[in-house]
Every structure is written in structure tokens, then in C-alpha cells.
Design an enzyme around this catalytic site. Structure first.
Site, PDB file in Angstrom:
ATOM      1  N   GLU A  16      64.354  41.302  -1.557  1.00 55.21           N
ATOM      2  CA  GLU A  16      65.675  41.941  -1.480  1.00 55.21           C
ATOM      3  C   GLU A  16      65.584  43.329  -0.837  1.00 55.21           C
ATOM      4  OE1 GLU A  16      68.615  40.469  -2.230  1.00 55.21           O
ATOM      5  OE2 GLU A  16      67.356  38.702  -2.509  1.00 55.21           O
ATOM      6  N   LYS A  47      81.546  37.574  -6.252  1.00 54.54           N
ATOM      7  CA  LYS A  47      80.544  38.400  -5.567  1.00 54.54           C
ATOM      8  C   LYS A  47      81.019  39.847  -5.412  1.00 54.54           C
ATOM      9  CE  LYS A  47      77.967  34.986  -2.922  1.00 54.54           C
ATOM     10  NZ  LYS A  47      77.439  34.685  -1.581  1.00 54.54           N
ATOM     11  N   ASP A  48      82.317  40.013  -5.116  1.00 52.92           N
ATOM     12  CA  ASP A  48      82.848  41.376  -4.950  1.00 52.92           C
ATOM     13  C   ASP A  48      82.749  42.161  -6.266  1.00 52.92           C
ATOM     14  OD1 ASP A  48      83.407  40.815  -2.354  1.00 52.92           O
ATOM     15  OD2 ASP A  48      85.576  40.601  -2.613  1.00 52.92           O
ATOM     16  N   TYR A 107      57.002  35.427 -16.508  1.00 52.09           N
ATOM     17  CA  TYR A 107      58.149  35.017 -15.686  1.00 52.09           C
ATOM     18  C   TYR A 107      58.949  36.255 -15.246  1.00 52.09           C
ATOM     19  CZ  TYR A 107      57.253  30.346 -17.568  1.00 52.09           C
ATOM     20  OH  TYR A 107      56.669  29.168 -17.923  1.00 52.09           O
ATOM     21  N   GLU A 167      74.734  36.452  -7.113  1.00 53.26           N
ATOM     22  CA  GLU A 167      74.928  35.946  -5.738  1.00 53.26           C
ATOM     23  C   GLU A 167      74.200  34.612  -5.556  1.00 53.26           C
ATOM     24  OE1 GLU A 167      75.347  40.225  -3.395  1.00 53.26           O
ATOM     25  OE2 GLU A 167      73.572  38.993  -3.086  1.00 53.26           O
ATOM     26  N   GLU A 211      71.382  45.942  -9.802  1.00 46.86           N
ATOM     27  CA  GLU A 211      71.152  45.314  -8.493  1.00 46.86           C
ATOM     28  C   GLU A 211      70.473  43.950  -8.683  1.00 46.86           C
ATOM     29  OE1 GLU A 211      71.986  46.607  -5.310  1.00 46.86           O
ATOM     30  OE2 GLU A 211      71.479  44.544  -4.783  1.00 46.86           O
TER      31      GLU A 211
END
Ligand SMILES: Nc1ncnc2c1ncn2[C@@H]1O[C@H](COP(=O)(O)OP(=O)(O)OP(=O)(O)O)[C@@H](O)[C@H]1O
Length: 119
Positions: A26, A92-93, A14, A74, A67
Site C-alpha cells: 500500500e 469507500k468514500d 497472522y 476497500e 488507513e
């Protein structure tokens, strides 16, 4: 024991799938992968020390891991609340801020390692 090994094997599967999805979907991770490759090539070219390799590889893994977690945050935020909400924006920020801090530190570490070798 067999159950334990089987469940670990599945967990690794996974995790590999997740890493593959990150790399495939991404763009930020794709760009970071290219930068990571460039720094590895620079490491070979400038023959950096073992300690510098360790710091460089840890820095690469730190930025890319954060990241990945930012991407997960997100996606959770979009799933939980697809519409605009001030608190989703703050979440998110903050998550993006964590990536930013690690990226800035990576640039500083890159300068410490390579600037004396270039100039
Ligand atoms: N649902 C929302 N409600 C409020 N603000 C949001 C929302 N979605 C995004 N934002 C704001 O827009 C910014 C960018 O969000 P977005 O999800 O597009 O991230 P991103 O960094 O552009 O992601 P990626 O480029 O990885 O898709 C957030 O940091 C936040 O400030």
C-alpha cells in the site's frame, strides 16, 4: 493453556503478516511510514516532552491503523462487488473519510507540538 498460547502465537503471526502486506503493497501506508519516521526524528531533534511523545505516537498509530482498516474495507468491497455500484462508492468514500479526519487531526496535532518550537 498450551492451546491458548499456541493460538495467540498464530494470531500474532497472522497480524505481523498483515502489517507486512500493508507496508509492502500500500503506497499510502508507505508514505505514512515515511512521515511517521520524519516526525520521530523531529521529536528527537526538538527534544519534545514525554507527553508530546505519547500524543505523537498515538496519533501515528491512529492514522496508520485507520488507513489499514480503510484498505481492508476497500478490499472487501472489491471482493464482494467488483463492478461499479453507487453503494460501494459510498462505502469507500466513508472509509476514506475516516482516514481524512484522522490525517487532518494529525496535522493539527503536529502544528500544536512543533510550531512553537520552530517559531
Ligand atoms: N466499485 C465501485 N463502485 C462505485 N464507486 C467506486 C467503486 N470503486 C471505487 N469507487 C469510487 O472511487 C473512489 C476511489 O476508490 P479506490 O478503490 O480506487 O480507492 P483509493 O482510495 O484510490 O484506493 P487506493 O489508492 O488505496 O487503491 C472511491 O472512494 C469511490 O468513490
Amino acid at each position: 493453556m498450551r492451546y491458548f498460547l499456541n493460538s495467540r502465537r498464530k494470531a500474532v503471526g497472522y497480524a505481523c503478516k498483515g502489517a507486512y502486506l500493508l507496508l509492502k503493497t500500500e503506497s499510502s501506508v508507505q508514505i505514512q511510514s515515511l512521515i511517521a519516521l520524519a516526525t520521530v526524528l523531529a521529536g528527537w531533534y526538538f527534544e519534545i516532552s514525554a507527553l508530546e511523545w505519547i500524543v505523537q505516537l498515538l496519533t501515528i498509530s491512529l492514522v496508520m491503523s485507520i488507513e489499514g482498516l480503510n484498505t481492508a474495507v476497500e478490499k472487501i468491497a472489491d471482493f464482494m462487488h467488483p463492478d461499479y455500484h453507487h453503494k460501494i462508492g459510498v462505502i469507500k468514500d466513508i472509509s476514506a473519510g475516516a482516514v481524512f479526519i484522522s490525517a487532518i487531526m494529525a496535522i493539527v496535532i503536529g502544528c500544536i507540538i512543533y510550531l512553537p518550537k520552530i517559531f
